[in-house]
Design a protein around this motif. Structure first.
Motif, PDB file in Angstrom:
ATOM      1  N   MET A   1      21.172   7.078  54.733  1.00  0.00           N
ATOM      2  CA  MET A   1      19.802   7.316  54.318  1.00  0.00           C
ATOM      3  C   MET A   1      19.003   6.022  54.521  1.00  0.00           C
ATOM      4  O   MET A   1      19.423   4.966  54.071  1.00  0.00           O
ATOM      5  CB  MET A   1      19.806   7.736  52.838  1.00  0.00           C
ATOM      6  CG  MET A   1      18.477   8.190  52.314  1.00  0.00           C
ATOM      7  SD  MET A   1      18.520   8.752  50.580  1.00  0.00           S
ATOM      8  CE  MET A   1      18.938  10.453  50.773  1.00  0.00           C
ATOM      9  N   PRO A   2      17.858   6.076  55.210  1.00  0.00           N
ATOM     10  CA  PRO A   2      17.038   4.869  55.384  1.00  0.00           C
ATOM     11  C   PRO A   2      16.590   4.303  54.038  1.00  0.00           C
ATOM     12  O   PRO A   2      16.507   5.022  53.045  1.00  0.00           O
ATOM     13  CB  PRO A   2      15.835   5.371  56.187  1.00  0.00           C
ATOM     14  CG  PRO A   2      16.265   6.655  56.795  1.00  0.00           C
ATOM     15  CD  PRO A   2      17.285   7.233  55.875  1.00  0.00           C
ATOM     16  N   ARG A   3      16.306   2.995  54.029  1.00  0.00           N
ATOM     17  CA  ARG A   3      15.904   2.315  52.798  1.00  0.00           C
ATOM     18  C   ARG A   3      14.694   1.430  53.065  1.00  0.00           C
ATOM     19  O   ARG A   3      14.532   0.911  54.162  1.00  0.00           O
ATOM     20  CB  ARG A   3      17.027   1.404  52.293  1.00  0.00           C
ATOM     21  CG  ARG A   3      18.352   2.060  52.088  1.00  0.00           C
ATOM     22  CD  ARG A   3      19.465   1.037  51.834  1.00  0.00           C
ATOM     23  NE  ARG A   3      19.586   0.121  52.957  1.00  0.00           N
ATOM     24  CZ  ARG A   3      19.736  -1.198  52.852  1.00  0.00           C
ATOM     25  NH1 ARG A   3      19.818  -1.775  51.686  1.00  0.00           N
ATOM     26  NH2 ARG A   3      19.822  -1.967  53.920  1.00  0.00           N
ATOM     27  N   ASN A   4      13.889   1.278  52.042  1.00  0.00           N
ATOM     28  CA  ASN A   4      12.829   0.273  52.114  1.00  0.00           C
ATOM     29  C   ASN A   4      12.610  -0.303  50.724  1.00  0.00           C
ATOM     30  O   ASN A   4      13.064   0.257  49.733  1.00  0.00           O
ATOM     31  CB  ASN A   4      11.537   0.836  52.729  1.00  0.00           C
ATOM     32  CG  ASN A   4      10.877   1.922  51.912  1.00  0.00           C
ATOM     33  OD1 ASN A   4      10.991   1.976  50.691  1.00  0.00           O
ATOM     34  ND2 ASN A   4      10.167   2.805  52.571  1.00  0.00           N
ATOM     35  N   VAL A   5      11.952  -1.423  50.698  1.00  0.00           N
ATOM     36  CA  VAL A   5      11.524  -2.019  49.433  1.00  0.00           C
ATOM     37  C   VAL A   5      10.024  -1.773  49.361  1.00  0.00           C
ATOM     38  O   VAL A   5       9.286  -2.081  50.295  1.00  0.00           O
ATOM     39  CB  VAL A   5      11.862  -3.516  49.373  1.00  0.00           C
ATOM     40  CG1 VAL A   5      11.202  -4.169  48.168  1.00  0.00           C
ATOM     41  CG2 VAL A   5      13.373  -3.712  49.331  1.00  0.00           C
ATOM     42  N   GLU A   6       9.609  -1.199  48.252  1.00  0.00           N
ATOM     43  CA  GLU A   6       8.231  -0.735  48.133  1.00  0.00           C
ATOM     44  C   GLU A   6       7.516  -1.397  46.966  1.00  0.00           C
ATOM     45  O   GLU A   6       8.111  -1.656  45.921  1.00  0.00           O
ATOM     46  CB  GLU A   6       8.243   0.783  47.940  1.00  0.00           C
ATOM     47  CG  GLU A   6       6.890   1.416  48.031  1.00  0.00           C
ATOM     48  CD  GLU A   6       6.986   2.932  48.046  1.00  0.00           C
ATOM     49  OE1 GLU A   6       6.283   3.558  47.238  1.00  0.00           O
ATOM     50  OE2 GLU A   6       7.764   3.478  48.854  1.00  0.00           O
ATOM     51  N   VAL A   7       6.228  -1.640  47.181  1.00  0.00           N
ATOM     52  CA  VAL A   7       5.339  -2.165  46.144  1.00  0.00           C
ATOM     53  C   VAL A   7       4.057  -1.351  46.212  1.00  0.00           C
ATOM     54  O   VAL A   7       3.550  -1.077  47.297  1.00  0.00           O
ATOM     55  CB  VAL A   7       4.995  -3.658  46.390  1.00  0.00           C
ATOM     56  CG1 VAL A   7       3.952  -4.139  45.386  1.00  0.00           C
ATOM     57  CG2 VAL A   7       6.236  -4.515  46.341  1.00  0.00           C
ATOM     58  N   LYS A   8       3.530  -0.985  45.058  1.00  0.00           N
ATOM     59  CA  LYS A   8       2.253  -0.266  44.998  1.00  0.00           C
ATOM     60  C   LYS A   8       1.389  -0.940  43.941  1.00  0.00           C
ATOM     61  O   LYS A   8       1.870  -1.258  42.845  1.00  0.00           O
ATOM     62  CB  LYS A   8       2.484   1.199  44.626  1.00  0.00           C
ATOM     63  CG  LYS A   8       1.241   2.064  44.804  1.00  0.00           C
ATOM     64  CD  LYS A   8       1.534   3.525  44.533  1.00  0.00           C
ATOM     65  CE  LYS A   8       2.691   3.982  45.352  1.00  0.00           C
ATOM     66  NZ  LYS A   8       2.647   5.270  45.920  1.00  0.00           N
ATOM     67  N   ALA A   9       0.094  -1.155  44.302  1.00  0.00           N
ATOM     68  CA  ALA A   9      -0.808  -1.845  43.373  1.00  0.00           C
ATOM     69  C   ALA A   9      -2.243  -1.372  43.581  1.00  0.00           C
ATOM     70  O   ALA A   9      -2.610  -0.904  44.659  1.00  0.00           O
ATOM     71  CB  ALA A   9      -0.733  -3.355  43.592  1.00  0.00           C
ATOM     72  N   ARG A  10      -3.032  -1.523  42.527  1.00  0.00           N
ATOM     73  CA  ARG A  10      -4.466  -1.248  42.632  1.00  0.00           C
ATOM     74  C   ARG A  10      -5.120  -2.375  43.427  1.00  0.00           C
ATOM     75  O   ARG A  10      -4.724  -3.535  43.318  1.00  0.00           O
ATOM     76  CB  ARG A  10      -5.112  -1.197  41.253  1.00  0.00           C
ATOM     77  CG  ARG A  10      -4.782   0.053  40.493  1.00  0.00           C
ATOM     78  CD  ARG A  10      -5.698   0.215  39.283  1.00  0.00           C
ATOM     79  NE  ARG A  10      -5.364   1.440  38.588  1.00  0.00           N
ATOM     80  CZ  ARG A  10      -5.819   2.641  38.915  1.00  0.00           C
ATOM     81  NH1 ARG A  10      -6.642   2.780  39.923  1.00  0.00           N
ATOM     82  NH2 ARG A  10      -5.466   3.703  38.240  1.00  0.00           N
TER      83      ARG A  10
END
Length: 173
Positions: A1-10
């Motif tokens: 399964m592919p993987r990523n490191v994610e960040v979400k911000a306003r």
């Protein structure tokens, strides 16, 4: 399964964020219109992304709802019939909700930077550091932290969950 490191911000300053993304990527970015339909699941998240041009992607992902960089495991399948697939999945699973957004995509090394204008929510930035098989989540965290510094993303702007969570009032930020 592919993987990523994610960040979400306003985003606090859309124009500044856009300029920084253009400088980092050396491009004007790609505008993408998206309508995401989230379906009921017992674990993870399942969404159908309709690109509003006759194409789409079915995306399943598992990601912890934590602040800052987090590892996401995902699978996706392209479709040329997003409306037909939506009808079938709606019958089978039921719809949790929908997210409509205008996205600007920028590629910086192995990172996809999304500047999103989300209907009924506002402006956001999302970082997806796509990990190579040989890389660890910590490698992705370091890349994400560098980009967060460039974009001046502070801890108090970070989000834990998905846009769907914000729309439904489940996001604590």
């Amino acid at each position: 399964m592919p993987r990523n490191v994610e960040v979400k911000a306003r985003i606090q300053d859309w124009e500044r964020s856009l300029q920084v993304c253009q400088q980092l990527s050396g491009s004007d970015g790609e505008q993408i219109l998206q309508r995401d339909v989230f379906f009921n699941t017992t674990k993870g998240r399942l969404k159908l992304r309709d690109f509003q041009d006759g194409s789409g992607q079915l995306i399943y992902y598992e990601r912890p709802d934590l602040l800052g960089p987090k590892l996401s495991n995902y699978s996706l399948s392209n479709t040329a019939d997003p409306h037909g697939l939506e009808a079938v999945l709606t019958q089978a699973l039921g719809v949790r909700g929908k997210v409509v957004k205008e996205r600007f995509l920028f590629l910086v090394g192995q990172t996809r930077i999304h500047l999103d204008r989300v209907k009924d929510l506002g402006d956001f930035v999302e970082l997806e550091v796509v990990l190579k098989d040989s890389q660890t989540a910590q490698d992705g965290d370091l890349i994400a932290q560098e980009l967060m510094n460039s974009l001046k993303i502070s801890q108090d702007h970070l989000l834990t969950g998905a846009y769907m969570d914000l729309l439904q009032g489940g996001e604590k930020n």
